[in-house]
Design an enzyme around this catalytic site. Structure first.
Site, PDB file in Angstrom:
ATOM      1  N   GLU A 773       9.830  54.148   7.930  1.00  0.00           N
ATOM      2  CA  GLU A 773      11.177  54.466   8.427  1.00  0.00           C
ATOM      3  C   GLU A 773      11.521  53.380   9.408  1.00  0.00           C
ATOM      4  O   GLU A 773      10.837  53.220  10.426  1.00  0.00           O
ATOM      5  CB  GLU A 773      11.149  55.773   9.204  1.00  0.00           C
ATOM      6  CG  GLU A 773      11.438  56.989   8.382  1.00  0.00           C
ATOM      7  CD  GLU A 773      11.561  58.191   9.287  1.00  0.00           C
ATOM      8  OE1 GLU A 773      12.438  58.176  10.173  1.00  0.00           O
ATOM      9  OE2 GLU A 773      10.748  59.115   9.132  1.00  0.00           O
ATOM     10  N   CYS A 807      16.891  55.059  16.180  1.00  0.00           N
ATOM     11  CA  CYS A 807      17.136  54.273  14.975  1.00  0.00           C
ATOM     12  C   CYS A 807      18.449  54.683  14.326  1.00  0.00           C
ATOM     13  O   CYS A 807      19.099  53.892  13.657  1.00  0.00           O
ATOM     14  CB  CYS A 807      15.975  54.337  13.995  1.00  0.00           C
ATOM     15  SG  CYS A 807      15.163  55.900  13.931  1.00  0.00           S
TER      16      CYS A 807
END
Ligand SMILES: Cc1cc2nc3c(=O)[nH]c(=O)nc-3n(C[C@H](O)[C@H](O)[C@H](O)COP(=O)(O)OP(=O)(O)OC[C@H]3O[C@@H](n4cnc5c(N)ncnc54)[C@H](O)[C@@H]3O)c2cc1C
Length: 1014
Positions: A773, A807
């Site tokens: 990720e 993120c």
């Protein structure tokens, strides 16, 4: 004496805030119950009132319009959503698309000629024509005919219709216009309370404008003293940060502002009522209202008061408090306008119970109980605001009962545009007083208010809606709410589960009510008291303002040696067979115990998160909740996914498959979610039967160390869950070991690439699963239908919360050219009231960035790049504070990489180029989050179709994905998937084993032969 009573009432309020409903309602049932004779009189009076309302409804064409286009129909809903946005759209192209979007879906022809009103029927024709012109579906002669009339005609028509709808609920665009309208014959005998329309202030400028508007309204009302009009004030309009976390700053300022307005009103003897808003602001509002009530210069002015919401569990205690203020208070009793918002917020925040009742009848009972309290109170002048004939009739009965038939020392109130007919006879013939709540504002400001009113008129539970429902007769409308509530013992409506139960298959994590000041302060104190010793030589941890900052070298002392990394893998490997062979139920139960223990230890963990990762208190709480949710969700999924699945096939064959652990996993977590992602990765690996060697980010080892300990305490064997500490070199040592059966990583794209190549170096090594990720250039598109106030709130949250170090954070805001200037002005104003500082301080919005390296990179980019324009705020003098900054770019292409901090790049797009804009974002190659603020369903559909991203957020912020509801993870340069917190995650951690047995090989097919019993 009264002071004691007032403070006792405040204490009681605290206890009742989220109390179970029966506890509150049982005493109210007796208090509000009518005896048989009274009940008969009330019913008969209510019937008369209903007849009067029905007669009045046939008069107004707007009422008939709303009746024809009810909210329960798709046409009614289309009109409401059109009304909410249309008048703020400045450009013709978007206006046409909005009309097409809203009118295109509905079937207007079926309303043609249906109404008794000619005006309504011609409006229907207008809508049919409009749809034909702008809708995509319509073809043939009608389309050709209306095409000749031209699109501006449609825009004008729709604009006029929307303005007319606005006028139904808004008294005037200016206070003078509103006062003039009050003189019209339909308002004869009524007085008004004027309020200034608009969303809550988001900027200082908004708040100043609202203050001015209230001031002007007081002056205007003062010019006509005989009219006896009053003013209503929304506290949220007076300050851009009217929030519990900003209490120390906003409350003194607001006391001062409100005192100024009240002094002016008092000097003209004009009454002022403070509106009631969201439940979490109630306590703070009472502090402000109470402080102003005590101002010496306002002593003797008996025209001050507040609104009380009967849907709130604390309503009766608020009335007791107002009665004990040692002065006469005007109390307006309302049922409350934010019910759906209160329910949603409570669920989102995972709180113990709701601040409002969950059954409509319970709100009615509470209203009646409050009304009775008010009628017998010594220091309250009552005002009853309702459009419900039964409620009105009950109050009349009690008023007469308590004070005699001629008593008129109270008033009724209704909203402008609602309840017409209900009070006409009472006012004009019976000498009762009714005041009309009269919103004042331009068309742009009316939209949010209009929607609240349309919702109120359209909700199934609402009296005005029921009145228009032909399937309900008067007896349905007059059913006694007290008996309804008594029959269910005052219990909660089962369709509205408690927040802990909303996920059904797993328990939702529990929150802490940080909007309650006492709780917030106590939490902050406890969190700040958690002892923390930085690992290694890093002293900056103890002081986030430390100017030197933290550097990687200072953390080396805590690093795990290479030998120890390998022996951790050896231990984890040895532990694997036993752990994997335990029934999935056992491992799932351990994960649930893990979640419980994380929650039990949450203050300590939050303290570590605040001190080691510089996260704010709400962010730290978010981490705890997400970690607990991961554990419980994966426990639930493991039970479903890891069960043996029998598969179909020909007769005489047994086919099945099963998921099992793969061995020992390496997990590598980032510092920006030092608890949640760390726990999530490990819980997924462990619950599926793998063992784990976990490496947290080098910046946050203490959090990891503690939560691993808690995992062991929950029952995960020590060797199954091993911890190694260090940076990239330790990560390389770990992932480079051929015994590792899979890697789960969250961090930068570059590191992900390096790990992926490490896994492929050794040709002897099996190709193992790698879950990555990574980051993204996350963009949000805003068009001119979006609500600027909502955009401002969501953009600030998405880009600056956690100092932009998520993120999912918004990096690139793309605003439609036509509204860019005004939108940027609002964003700038909202940025100006952000507060930066110590993350342990509950008022901090933006804390420092994680370390010196991050700080230097962000600051040097900020200082060396050449923006079109830049907007920033002043950071504290010392510390690693990168100030929230908006950076104007010429084009989308000017941003080529992710900047992991509070830097928001802003550019524009041209109407008509929506698809191209999405394609430009896609072309960057990232695919994590994307956002859209638009009122057009079609735009959302287009973005869903074209946007190459893992998570799309429409009309909301882009951060805070919830486990099990918003599975999180990207594609392209943003990650490999599967999504964390989603239904496909666990499978990637597993080996899939299928078995096929020929059951006939040892003889014939007995099961087939036995099928037909002859
Ligand atoms: C003069 C005036 C001033 C006002 N000022 C304010 C104010 O300051 N703040 C504010 O919030 N509102 C205010 N309102 C709006 C007011 O809350 C609504 O108009 C009012 O609730 C409608 O009540 P009713 O008796 O007319 O209708 P009814 O139809 O009898 O009641 C509607 C009420 O029931 C509640 N309800 C619906 N379903 C449920 C359920 N399942 N469980 C529990 N409750 C439910 C609704 O939220 C609503 O409050 C004001 C209204 C007036 C007339």
């Amino acid at each position: 004496m009264t002071t004691d009573v007032a403070s006792a009432a405040r204490n009681t309020m605290q206890k009742l805030y989220r109390a179970p409903e029966p506890q509150l309602l049982k005493p109210m049932i007796e208090h509000a119950r009518l005896d048989t004779d009274s009940r008969k009189r009330v019913e008969s009076e209510a019937r008369d009132l209903i007849a009067q309302i029905r007669a009045a409804q046939h008069k107004g064409w707007v009422n008939q319009f709303l009746q024809e286009y009810q909210l329960s129909s798709s046409e009614g809903l289309a009109l409401m959503t059109l009304a909410e946005a249309y008048l703020r759209v400045p450009d013709a192209a978007t206006a046409d698309m909005l009309i097409s979007d809203k009118l295109g879906e509905a079937d207007w022809r079926r309303h043609s000629g249906k109404s008794n009103s000619k005006l309504v029927n011609s409006a229907t024709w207008g809508l049919t024509f409009s749809r034909a012109l702008v809708g995509e579906g319509e073809t043939g002669p009608l389309k050709r005919l209306v095409s000749r009339m031209g699109e501006p005609f449609v825009r004008q028509g729709v604009g006029a219709a929307m303005r007319l709808m606005g006028e139904v609920f808004v008294m005037g665009r200016t206070i003078d216009e509103a006062m003039k309208r009050m003189k019209k014959p339909e308002n004869k005998g009524f007085t008004a309370s004027f309020d200034m329309l608009g969303e809550a202030a988001r900027t200082k400028k908004d708040a100043e404008e609202f203050f001015e508007a209230y001031w002007r309204a007081i002056k205007a009302v003062a010019r006509e003293p005989s009219a006896n009009h009053t003013i209503s004030i929304k506290l949220s309009a007076l300050h851009p940060r009217y929030e519990v976390s900003q209490y120390d700053k906003c409350v003194p300022e607001m006391i001062d502002l409100l005192s100024q307005l009240c002094s002016e009103a008092a000097s003209h003897n004009i009454a002022v009522t403070i509106d009631a808003e969201e439940a979490d602001r109630l306590d703070m509002s009472l502090d402000i209202i109470g402080a102003v009530a005590k101002r010496p210069e306002l002593r003797g002015w008996d025209r001050y008061g507040l609104a009380v919401q009967a849907y709130g569990k604390r309503a009766r205690a608020v009335i007791a408090w107002a009665n004990a203020l040692d002065r006469l208070m005007n109390v307006r009793l309302v049922k409350g306008a934010y019910w759906d918002t209160e329910i949603k917020r409570t669920q989102v925040d995972g709180l113990s119970n709701y601040p409002v009742f969950t059954r409509k009848a319970s709100t009615d009972v509470c209203y009646l109980a409050c009304a009775k309290d008010m009628l017998s109170a010594d220091n309250i002048r009552p005002a009853f605001a309702t459009h419900n004939a039964l409620t009105t009739a009950t109050i009349l009965e009690w008023a007469r009962d308590a004070h005699g038939d001629d008593w008129r020392e109270f008033e009724f109130q209704r909203l402008h545009g609602m309840g017409e007919g209900l009070y006409e006879k009472l006012v004009r013939e019976d000498g009762y007083h009714c005041r009309i709540y009269a919103p004042v504002g331009g068309h742009r400001e009316l939209l949010a208010y209009l929607v609240r009113r349309l919702l109120e008129n359209g909700a199934n539970s609402s009296f005005v809606h029921q009145l228009a429902d032909n399937d309900l007769n008067d007896s349905d409308l007059l059913a006694d709410p007290v008996e309804k509530v008594a029959s269910v013992g005052g219990t909660r409506l089962p369709e509205i589960p408690l927040p802990k139960d909303i996920m059904k298959d797993w328990r939702n994590s529990s929150g802490i009510d940080l909007t309650d000041r006492e709780t917030l302060m106590a939490t902050a104190e406890a969190v700040n008291a958690v002892p923390f010793t930085p690992e290694g030589t890093d002293s900056v941890h103890a002081d986030p303002h430390h100017p030197s900052g933290r550097s990687m070298a200072s953390l080396d002392a805590a690093r795990t040696s290479d030998d120890d990394v390998h022996s951790a893998i050896t231990s984890a490997q040895a532990a694997y067979p036993a752990w994997d062979s335990r029934p999935v139920e056992e491992r799932a139960a351990i994960m649930e115990r893990y979640a419980d223990l994380i929650e039990e230890n949450r203050i300590e963990l939050m303290g570590l998160i605040v001190k080691e990762a510089f996260r704010s208190i709400p962010d730290a709480l978010g981490e705890i909740r997400e970690a607990a949710d991961f554990c419980r969700y994966y426990a639930h999924r493991a039970r479903c996914d890891m069960a043996l699945k029998e598969l179909p096939g020909p007769t005489g064959e047994y086919n099945a498959m099963k998921l099992e652990g793969r061995g020992t996993w390496a997990t590598i977590a980032p510092w920006n979610f030092p608890l949640a992602i760390f726990v999530g990765q490990n819980a997924a690996a462990l619950v599926t039967g793998n063992t784990v060697v976990a490496k947290p980010a080098p910046q946050t080892p203490a959090i990891a160390r503690r939560v691993v300990e808690i995992g062991h305490q929950a029952g995960i064997p020590e060797d199954a869950f091993k911890l190694v500490i260090g940076g990239a070199d330790v990560g390389a040592e770990l992932t480079g070991d051929n015994r590792i059966g899979g890697v789960a990583f969250t961090g930068s794209t570059n590191t992900a690439r390096r790990i992926a190549s490490t896994l492929l170096i050794d040709e002897e090594r099996p190709i193992i699963p790698f879950i990555a990720e990574t980051g993204g250039i996350n963009a949000m598109i805003v068009d001119s239908t979006a609500l600027p106030e909502q955009v401002a709130a969501d953009v600030l949250t998405s880009s600056f919360r956690s100092a932009g170090q998520r993120c999912s954070a918004l990096r690139l805001l793309i605003i439609q050219e036509d509204v860019a200037d005004s939108m940027i002005e609002m964003l700038s104003g909202a940025m100006d009231v952000l507060s930066m500082g110590d993350p342990g301080d509950p008022s901090t919005d933006v804390g420092p960035v994680i370390d010196r390296d991050a700080y230097d990179k962000l600051m040097s980019y900020r200082e060396t790049m050449r923006p079109r324009w830049i907007k920033t705020i002043e950071p504290p003098e010392e510390g690693l504070f990168v100030p929230p900054t908006m950076i104007g770019l010429d084009s989308i292409d000017d941003l080529t990489r992710e900047w992991f901090g509070p830097l928001l790049h802003v550019t524009t797009w041209k109407a008509g180029k929506f698809k191209e804009t999405i394609e430009q974002i896609n072309a960057k190659g990232f695919g994590l989050t994307m956002g859209l603020h638009s009122r057009m369903q079609r735009s959302a559909d287009v973005m869903r179709h074209l946007g190459r991203v893992g998570n799309l957020y429409v009309n909301r912020s882009m951060i805070g994905a919830v486990v099990g509801s918003q599975p999180f993870g990207g594609e392209g340069l943003s990650g490999t998937g599967p999504k964390a917190g989603g239904p496909h995650y666990l499978a990637r951690f597993c080996a899939e084993r299928a078995v096929s047995i020929d059951t006939t090989s040892a003889g014939g097919n007995a099961s087939l032969l036995n099928l037909d019993r002859g």
